[in-house]
Write an enzyme that holds these catalytic residues in place. Sequence first.
Site, PDB file in Angstrom:
ATOM      1  N   THR A 154       2.760   0.226  -5.641  1.00 44.15           N
ATOM      2  CA  THR A 154       1.475   0.303  -6.075  1.00 44.15           C
ATOM      3  C   THR A 154       1.136  -1.044  -6.826  1.00 44.15           C
ATOM      4  OG1 THR A 154       1.257   2.728  -5.961  1.00 44.15           O
ATOM      5  CG2 THR A 154      -0.134   1.574  -7.493  1.00 44.15           C
ATOM      6  N   LYS A 220       0.251  -0.807  -1.950  1.00 40.79           N
ATOM      7  CA  LYS A 220      -0.904  -0.256  -2.230  1.00 40.79           C
ATOM      8  C   LYS A 220      -1.964  -0.544  -3.308  1.00 40.79           C
ATOM      9  CE  LYS A 220      -1.974   4.804  -3.509  1.00 40.79           C
ATOM     10  NZ  LYS A 220      -2.578   4.773  -4.841  1.00 40.79           N
TER      11      LYS A 220
END
Length: 355
Positions: A154, A220
């Site tokens: 992420t 992400k």
Amino acid sequence: MSALVDAQHARAREVLGSEALAYYESGAGAELTRREAEAAWSHYRLRPRVLTDVAAVDLSLDLLGTHLATPLLVAPTAYHRLAHPDGEVATARGAAAAGALLTLSARASQPLESVAQAAAGPWWFQVYATRDPAVHRGLAVRARDAGATALVLTGDTPFVGRKPLSDSLGIPGIEDMVAVNSGAHLRPDAATDAADQWPSATTDLVAELAALTGLPVLVKGVLRGDEAARCVDAGAAGIVVSTHGGRQLDRVVPSAVALPEVVAAVGDRVPVLVDGGLRSGLDVLTALALGARAVLLGRPVLWALAAGGAAGVRELLDTLTDDLAHVMALAGAPTLDAVTADLVTRIERPVERPV
Ligand SMILES: Cc1cc2nc3c(=O)[nH]c(=O)nc-3n(C[C@H](O)[C@H](O)[C@H](O)COP(=O)(O)O)c2cc1C
Ligand SMILES: O=C(O)C(=O)c1ccccc1
């Protein structure tokens, strides 16, 4: 919004404590991005094909070496034991029963090995860069050893976004959940915690995690074509277009707006996935037509888990998969490969209050 998503959401509001509910629902800042996400998908209109053989709709796909029955994936979300006592184990069972891939959060509330055992289907592991690199490296290796087939790094969370509607709430039971995988502790001086977010992480971490584990690494939280290209140049095997459910930087572009730009930039090199505000088969069809290879569901899975445990998660994923197959058939697209960009067009001024 699908009727089932609505019903599970209503049930979740009844059964969840007010603090857990606020934590799940809340977004960053004034919540503009959170609130805009769903409507952004409905700014597209479909251009269906006619008289195409759609008697059998095939939703299967190969994604980074894994064969999947449906392009619906479970997004990584933290602390599933706030939703249900069986936590991520129940989510994993429900996802596997629906043939859907689970992405397990780095902030899961159960040991990743227990979740891996329950996961009869494929799963990925989401990674946060931590201040002590031994923490994220250790988690990545443990996930690989337990059977994860990809890592999702992420990239939008150097610090956790401020959420006015939930930050000041004490969430009952959360202390038991935070340290499960990482060894993190809730302390007043959390800024120095070894397992806290590491704000100096760069795209160098992509190749490092790939070399360490041998797994494909997706990034992400990407919302720009040039940034997606930078991640792929750094070794990313896939991109997840995401606003983090509107929980990080408020007023970022909706995923539905960023997706075409990211697909144009890197879609011929790596699979592009998307999440944010996807609540129906039509939303998913739109995302796939805009070039997403698969989509992830965040809050709907948490509501389903709260409403019905593993069976609730299975029902959600089965129902939305069935919904997607239905609208693909009506759009004249019997396979995912047939869901192409010509199926959608963007309209500038949606009718505000259709009658
Ligand atoms: C309660 C909650 C916790 C989340 N925790 C994580 C997390 O641990 N890691 C992560 O990468 N994203 C996390 N996300 C973001 C989701 O992966 C996903 O991007 C987002 O929820 C998608 O939007 P949706 O909720 O509208 O489907 C979280 C989202 C929510 C709502
Ligand atoms: O709540 C979140 O969205 C999230 O990503 C997160 C980050 C750190 C700890 C727990 C959850």
